[in-house]
Design a protein around this motif. Structure first.
Motif: not given
Length: 131
Positions: A1-5, A75-80
């Motif tokens: 499996m390739a990396n998935v964003l 804590s509030h975050v956005n993660l990618v």
């Protein structure tokens, strides 16, 4: 499996960041684990429902050190990041399969004042528990 964003937006941390140093190829390497929960909505109108999604993310190096220093429960975050397969042989020689979420980019959404207040509350609670 390739990396998935994978993108997890407007998440909050379910607990404290778990921080440690692990042995890497070139010596000790900082590693942090955090569990982020975000709410997703499905359906529309009266059928619309809210569902909480929790993902455990791994951070490495300076990113891990900064997360351990500045983030805490709530804590509030956005993660990618990326999702990738993990396959290895256990001590009994059996193949084990799993998936991991590794952070590539993290946005800290709390203001500096909110972050400092959270750390102060956390430190006070830790001191009270140890007393």
């Amino acid at each position: 499996m390739a990396n998935v964003l994978v993108i997890q937006r407007h998440a909050h941390l379910a607990g404290a960041v778990k921080f440690e140093f692990v042995n890497g190829r070139e010596g000790k390497l900082a590693k942090a684990l955090l569990t982020a929960i975000s709410n997703q909505y499905r359906g529309s109108g009266e059928d619309r429902e809210e569902r909480a999604v929790a993902i455990q993310w791994t951070l490495w190096g300076k990113q891990a050190e900064h997360a351990a220093e500045y983030l805490g429960k709530g804590s509030h975050v956005n993660l990618v990041g990326r999702l990738h397969n993990n396959q290895y042989l256990d001590s009994g020689g059996r193949e084990v399969y799993g998936v991991e979420f590794t952070v590539e980019d993290i946005d800290y959404l709390d203001s500096k004042a909110e972050s400092e207040a959270r750390r102060t509350r956390s430190n006070s609670a830790q001191q009270a528990a140890s007393a």
